[in-house]
Design an enzyme around this catalytic site. Structure first.
Site, PDB file in Angstrom:
ATOM      1  N   GLU A  66       0.820  -1.203   0.000  1.00 18.07           N
ATOM      2  CA  GLU A  66       0.000   0.000   0.000  1.00 18.07           C
ATOM      3  C   GLU A  66       0.860   1.262   0.000  1.00 18.07           C
ATOM      4  OE1 GLU A  66      -2.091  -3.070   2.725  1.00 18.07           O
ATOM      5  OE2 GLU A  66      -0.071  -2.620   1.996  1.00 18.07           O
ATOM      6  N   CYS A  89      -2.453  -3.982   7.019  1.00 18.84           N
ATOM      7  CA  CYS A  89      -2.016  -4.195   8.401  1.00 18.84           C
ATOM      8  C   CYS A  89      -2.324  -2.965   9.251  1.00 18.84           C
ATOM      9  CB  CYS A  89      -0.526  -4.525   8.449  1.00 18.84           C
ATOM     10  SG  CYS A  89       0.559  -3.136   8.055  1.00 18.84           S
ATOM     11  N   SER A 184      16.056 -43.513  -9.762  1.00 20.31           N
ATOM     12  CA  SER A 184      15.018 -42.515 -10.052  1.00 20.31           C
ATOM     13  C   SER A 184      15.532 -41.337 -10.875  1.00 20.31           C
ATOM     14  CB  SER A 184      14.432 -41.982  -8.740  1.00 20.31           C
ATOM     15  OG  SER A 184      15.430 -41.334  -7.964  1.00 20.31           O
ATOM     16  N   ARG A 200      11.498 -24.382  -4.786  1.00 22.73           N
ATOM     17  CA  ARG A 200      12.276 -24.372  -3.544  1.00 22.73           C
ATOM     18  C   ARG A 200      12.518 -22.944  -3.058  1.00 22.73           C
ATOM     19  NH1 ARG A 200      17.211 -28.786  -4.384  1.00 22.73           N
ATOM     20  NH2 ARG A 200      15.920 -30.701  -4.308  1.00 22.73           N
TER      21      ARG A 200
END
Length: 381
Positions: A66, A89, A184, A200
């Site tokens: 803001e 806030c 994998s 991440r």
């Protein structure tokens, strides 16, 4: 601007209102990975159909969205409407209250996309604005949902004290994450792996089990351009078996590491991890799902609001059994593994009947290179 209608004394926002709110939500996303532990917020300042200024929360400790939008307007804000993605806030932290800045700017109306469930907010800011004679409207519908989804970590932490859990996995067309021999690398393509590294950087923490840590000796850092803050690395390691010469422990002084242990962990091993720079968290409970909840409570107390759960299948199953997976992102690669002994993405106890299975509340599908990305939400906060 089109006049607002009222239905049973509740304002019905116009399409133009929704358009500016959507822009505020888009702006908020610019703060991903930069504002922890604060939520993402964007704002647009408008008067007579013209945008006076835009802003978003750019960095923790810096001005809020803001204030940035007001500054971008050059100070000509009297009688304007402020569109903001999250309730302003009203408390003093690293910066002053946004409610005060809004009132001092002479803004006549504030339109908010989503509430803030945090204890210091929860409607207080909206009440202060109304007491200052400012017209305040809350959005509903799709734009409100988009705004809430942007801050799921903040919202879940505010309501439960635990972090939001995003489970990520890569699997074959037949739903396997590793061969029977345990191989994998790599099921998903390079673009998918790059996307996961970007995720991440957006999260407070990355989580694996000790099996993955021992098999791969990972770093669990985000290795893409533009990363400003590395996530905390978390290893669920009930017996404190994480080697002191592992990459995770070796980097513990530079990138925070938490090792979650049980009461069965040898004291000498936990003390060695602590002395090597790791944060050791004791999780209690009679079974693995209970210890998952205990660990999440402890991690939430450490300020962790969001985490990327990367496996393996045993740990992911324990999170599912605990009811603590909030969202899944599954890369499906164009390969077939076969074998009854190949690994599934989720183990654990699971459901005995289909009617007891966890059902997603939302499902999206996107193409990422040769892979398909499925996103499923199990909870919305």
């Amino acid at each position: 601007m089109h006049a607002r209608r009222r239905l049973n004394d509740v304002p019905v926002l116009t399409d133009i209102d929704a358009q500016y709110l959507q822009r505020a939500v888009e702006l908020a996303g610019n703060g991903l990975g930069r504002v922890h532990p604060n939520p993402l917020v964007g704002a647009v300042l408008v008067r007579d159909g013209s945008v006076l200024g835009e802003g978003w929360h750019e960095a923790y400790g810096g001005p809020h969205a803001e204030v940035n939008a007001i500054a971008a307007s050059g100070g000509d804000t009297e009688g304007a409407t402020l569109y903001v993605s999250l309730e302003p806030c009203c408390h003093t932290g690293k910066t002053g209250p946004c409610t005060t800045a809004i009132a001092e700017a002479g803004i006549a109306r504030v339109v908010v996309a989503a509430d803030d469930p945090a204890e210091h907010a929860a409607g207080r800011g909206l009440g202060i604005l109304r007491d200052d004679g400012i017209d305040v409207d809350m959005a509903g519908g799709d734009v409100a949902r988009r705004a809430r989804l942007l801050n799921q970590g903040h919202r879940k932490h505010a309501r439960t004290g635990r972090p939001f859990v995003l489970f990520k996995s890569a699997m074959s067309l037949d739903g396997k994450v590793a061969t029977a021999a345990g191989d994998s690398k790599w099921i998903s393509g390079e673009l998918s792996r790059e996307r996961a590294h970007r995720w991440r950087s957006h999260m407070d923490a990355v989580v694996v089990g000790i099996g993955t840590a021992l098999a791969d000796d990972p770093r669990l850092t985000s290795r893409v351009d533009g990363v400003e803050r590395q996530p905390r690395r978390i290893v669920f390691d009930s017996l404190a078996r994480l080697p002191l010469d592992s990459q995770l422990v070796a980097q513990a002084e530079e990138v925070p590491l938490t090792v979650v242990v049980s009461r069965a962990a040898p004291r000498a091993a936990t003390e060695a991890l602590h002395n090597a720079g790791a944060d050791v968290l004791l999780a209690t409970g009679q079974h693995e799902p209970a210890r998952v909840v205990s660990a999440l409570d402890g991690l939430g107390q450490r300020g962790i609001k969001s985490m990327l759960l990367e496996g393996g299948p045993h740990l992911a199953g324990a999170f599912l059994d605990a009811g603590e997976i909030d969202e899944l992102r599954l890369f499906i690669a164009p390969v077939l593994v076969g074998s009854r002994n190949a690994r599934d993405p989720l183990e654990g106890v699971g459901a005995e009947r289909i009617g007891e299975a966890v059902r997603a509340t939302g499902l999206e599908c996107h193409r990422i290179g040769e892979d398909v990305l499925l996103t499923a939400r199990l909870a919305e906060w």
